[in-house]
Design a protein around this motif. Structure first.
Motif, mmCIF file in Angstrom:
data_model
loop_
_atom_site.group_PDB
_atom_site.id
_atom_site.type_symbol
_atom_site.label_atom_id
_atom_site.label_comp_id
_atom_site.label_asym_id
_atom_site.label_seq_id
_atom_site.Cartn_x
_atom_site.Cartn_y
_atom_site.Cartn_z
ATOM 1 N N LYS A 2 0.810 -1.221 0.000
ATOM 2 C CA LYS A 2 0.000 0.000 0.000
ATOM 3 C C LYS A 2 0.846 1.275 0.000
ATOM 4 N N VAL A 3 1.739 1.394 0.986
ATOM 5 C CA VAL A 3 2.409 2.679 1.198
ATOM 6 C C VAL A 3 3.916 2.511 1.352
ATOM 7 N N PHE A 31 -2.632 1.415 8.279
ATOM 8 C CA PHE A 31 -2.613 0.581 7.074
ATOM 9 C C PHE A 31 -2.192 -0.856 7.366
ATOM 10 N N ASP A 34 1.047 -2.500 6.180
ATOM 11 C CA ASP A 34 1.294 -2.820 4.765
ATOM 12 C C ASP A 34 2.097 -1.685 4.126
ATOM 13 N N GLY A 35 3.405 -1.701 4.363
ATOM 14 C CA GLY A 35 4.247 -0.655 3.810
ATOM 15 C C GLY A 35 5.677 -0.784 4.275
ATOM 16 N N ALA A 89 4.054 -0.162 -5.014
ATOM 17 C CA ALA A 89 3.339 0.669 -4.046
ATOM 18 C C ALA A 89 2.156 1.388 -4.691
ATOM 19 N N GLU A 90 1.049 1.446 -3.964
ATOM 20 C CA GLU A 90 -0.123 2.189 -4.429
ATOM 21 C C GLU A 90 0.024 3.680 -4.158
ATOM 22 N N GLU A 108 -1.756 8.706 7.272
ATOM 23 C CA GLU A 108 -3.112 8.465 6.769
ATOM 24 C C GLU A 108 -3.632 9.679 6.006
ATOM 25 N N LEU A 115 -5.491 6.182 -1.596
ATOM 26 C CA LEU A 115 -5.916 4.790 -1.467
ATOM 27 C C LEU A 115 -7.437 4.652 -1.529
ATOM 28 N N LYS A 116 -8.148 5.728 -1.210
ATOM 29 C CA LYS A 116 -9.619 5.719 -1.314
ATOM 30 C C LYS A 116 -10.102 6.097 -2.708
#
Length: 380
Positions: A2-3, A31, A34-35, A89-90, A108, A115-116
């Protein structure tokens, strides 16, 4: 993944551990871990990388490397972008390595809108002292807002969230770009302006007060000013077809509520700035005599004169592509900083902030003449 949180650094051994640990806590809290945390260093001699690698990141992976290319923040950030792309990575969150006010929830705020699916680019929205951010207040914020129609309050704020779509756009740009001031302090204004013009999905993250290593305009910001404004002028050329059509300024959404925090006090050396303004002033033919006289006599510059000088300098830069045009702008920036400080010294930070926004009206009013002069120069 994710990050990825990327921290560019150069001799930041005293502060980088705090930034890295706080960022890791943010990934764990918001998260699910997840990073990872990445440090891209410019060859520090004070043990910055060692301090980073010794930091407890709560089990999250971390990596530190020395980037390649021109020395500068932009080169460091490009290396982080390339690394993040390989990791799949997103979102990438960039944090300045001298931050003292960073909180876990900043991660965040900077990555959440991406991510949203609500944004491709997230800029910081800070509470700042009225004397802080002089390049932002007098150049980057008003020019970005008036030319491109987006009230991005901190276009060179240093702490950003970037989605995968924009990472691809940035990295697909010609390699020559990374041999310019974009490789240095020009990176932030380049990223923001590119995001506005090539994505448009920009959100601001409410981060509260920014506490970092404060720099006096007359003593520490010359190099930054030259690199940022030089890049900004290049972008005005790149995106001229866009800004010529913009006559309305839109608010940019703010993600999250701004916390009520104390802004640390700071001061700037007014007399030194006046002295620098007078002593470094050059006679340049494209600036009105009355404006030159204003700086010579008072060491200060009114808002109207500053805007005329800034726009005229942009036109001259378009004509010559000569970096001396940006260098010639420095004494006017010093003089405007003095006048701005005098205008807001008795105001609260909130009142001074309102005054910064009110200046946009004058920038917009003078934009039509700027456009006319720009187009005349283009036809020559």
């Amino acid at each position: 993944m994710k990050v990825v949180v990327g921290i560019p650094s150069y001799n930041n051994a005293e502060t980088i551990s705090h930034v890295a640990r706080t960022a890791a806590q943010g990934i764990v809290d918001f998260f699910d871990g997840d990073g990872m945390i990445v440090n891209s260093d410019g060859g520090s001699a004070d043990g910055t990388r060692e301090r980073f690698m010794e930091t407890d990141t709560f089990g999250l992976p971390k990596e530190s490397f020395v980037y390649e290319g021109l020395p500068g923040k932009g080169s460091a950030m490009r290396a982080i972008m390339e690394f993040a792309m390989k990791q799949g990575a997103e979102a990438v969150v960039f944090l300045d390595s001298d931050l003292r006010s960073v909180k876990p929830w900043w991660i965040e705020r900077l990555a959440g809108p991406i991510l949203k699916g609500e944004a491709d680019y997230v800029t910081p929205f800070y509470l700042r002292h009225r004397f802080d951010g002089t390049i932002t207040n007098n150049v980057c914020f008003p020019i970005t807002a008036v030319l491109y129609g987006k009230k991005v309050r901190q276009p060179i704020g240093g702490d950003f969230g970037v989605g995968r779509k924009l990472l691809e756009i940035y990295l697909e740009k010609p390699k020559e770009i990374w041999n310019t001031d974009v490789a240095r302090f020009g990176i932030d204004i380049w990223m923001t302006t590119t995001a506005i013009n090539e994505s448009g999905r920009v959100v601001q993250a409410a981060l509260g007060a920014k506490v970092h290593d404060v720099k006096d305009p007359g003593k520490h910001l010359k190099g930054m000013f030259l690199q940022v404004v030089g890049t900004l002028f290049e972008l005005v050329i790149t995106y001229e077809n866009a800004w010529k059509e913009v006559w309305k300024i839109e608010d940019v959404p703010i993600y999250g509520e701004t916390p009520q925090e104390e802004v640390p006090p700071m001061s700037i050396d007014i007399e030194n700035l006046k002295k620098l303004a007078r002593e470094t002033l050059e006679e340049v033919e494209y600036i009105d005599r009355s404006i030159l006289s204003e700086v010579k006599e008072n060491g200060t510059l009114s808002l109207s004169s500053w805007i005329d000088t800034l726009y005229r300098s942009a036109v001259q830069y378009r004509k010559t592509r000569d970096k001396r045009v940006v260098e010639n702008l420095l004494p006017f920036y010093f003089a405007r900083t003095v006048r701005f400080a005098e205008e807001v010294k008795s105001l609260s930070d909130e009142e001074a902030e309102k005054y910064v926004y009110e200046q946009l009206d004058v920038f917009l009013e003078k934009k039509r003449l700027f456009k006319e002069e720009w187009e005349v120069e283009n036809k020559r």
